[in-house]
Design an enzyme around this catalytic site. Structure first.
Site, PDB file in Angstrom:
ATOM      1  NE  ARG A  42      -2.234  -2.128   3.161  1.00 20.17           N
ATOM      2  CZ  ARG A  42      -2.785  -2.667   4.235  1.00 20.17           C
ATOM      3  NH1 ARG A  42      -3.937  -2.222   4.688  1.00 20.17           N
ATOM      4  NH2 ARG A  42      -2.184  -3.627   4.884  1.00 20.17           N
ATOM      5  N   GLY A  43       2.115   1.139   0.358  1.00 19.76           N
ATOM      6  CA  GLY A  43       2.945   2.315   0.640  1.00 19.76           C
ATOM      7  C   GLY A  43       3.130   3.298  -0.500  1.00 19.76           C
ATOM      8  CG  ASP A 102       6.832   2.354   0.207  1.00 21.60           C
ATOM      9  OD1 ASP A 102       7.440   1.385  -0.307  1.00 21.60           O
ATOM     10  OD2 ASP A 102       6.163   2.243   1.248  1.00 21.60           O
ATOM     11  CG  ASP A 105      14.377  -1.905   3.701  1.00 14.81           C
ATOM     12  OD1 ASP A 105      15.167  -1.056   4.115  1.00 14.81           O
ATOM     13  OD2 ASP A 105      13.910  -2.807   4.414  1.00 14.81           O
ATOM     14  NE  ARG A 167      -0.839   2.444   4.989  1.00 16.41           N
ATOM     15  CZ  ARG A 167       0.146   1.632   4.638  1.00 16.41           C
ATOM     16  NH1 ARG A 167       1.115   2.060   3.875  1.00 16.41           N
ATOM     17  NH2 ARG A 167       0.155   0.382   5.064  1.00 16.41           N
TER      18      ARG A 167
END
Ligand code: IMP
Ligand code: MG
Length: 177
Positions: A42-43, A102, A105, A167
């Protein structure tokens, strides 16, 4: 206390610049077909919403679809770190695709998505992340388009959450330091 890393203004300027870079790269490759944005839920939903409008300003026509993924955290399963929770609706075969996430990482998410899109015969796959944490990489590789590099610290806001909240913050902040 949340420390602000990037203000709403910082982000807006960077998103506009990314859209210019994306448009330029397509022009160099003589790509004229509509771009398909694949937003990783969702980020990346806030970033994608801003980027698609910035791309319109650069005369890049873009469609959008959504891919729900969730991380297994420290699972030791070799291919099991990323789980598909909601699939695309669009047939990606022969499409020019830009994957939007988003944060880059460990690299497992982007690796998973790139493998999936290649198996479905997308003709061209580029990746765009708002934030990059290069110190955390487990699978080597970089995104094609990167908003900002950040140190190994947990961030929140602009679509990114801590345990589901934060968010909606218009800026990107960190709890650390
Ligand atoms: P990875 O590259 O597979 O490790 O996945 C990166 C994903 O982990 C991102 O799409 C985010 O959803 C999540 N993530 C990583 N770092 C952070 C953070 O600092 N804040 C919020 N989400 C994060
Ligand atoms: Mg994510």
């Amino acid at each position: 206390m949340t420390r602000i890393l990037f203000t709403a203004d910082d982000i807006a300027h960077r998103v506009a610049a990314l859209a210019k870079d994306i448009a330029r790269e397509r022009k160099r490759g003589h790509v004229t077909e509509p771009l398909l944005l694949v937003c990783i839920l969702r980020g990346a939903f806030v970033f994608t919403a801003d980027l698609i409008r910035a791309l319109t300003k650069e005369n890049v026509e873009a469609e959008v679809d959504f891919l729900g993924l969730s991380s297994y955290g420290d699972s030791t399963l070799s291919q099991g770190r990323v789980r598909l929770t909601s699939d695309l609706d669009t047939d990606v075969s022969g499409r020019d695709v830009l994957v939007i996430d988003d944060i880059l990482d460990s690299g497992h998410t982007l690796f998973f998505v790139k493998t999936l899109l290649a198996s479905r015969a997308a003709s061209r796959v580029r990746t765009c992340v708002l934030l990059d944490k290069p110190d955390r990489r487990e699978i080597p590789g970089a995104a094609d388009f990167v908003g900002f590099q950040v140190p190994d610290t947990f961030v929140v806001g602009y679509g990114m959450d801590v345990a589901g909240s934060g968010r909606g913050l218009p800026y990107i902040g960190t709890e650390a330091g």
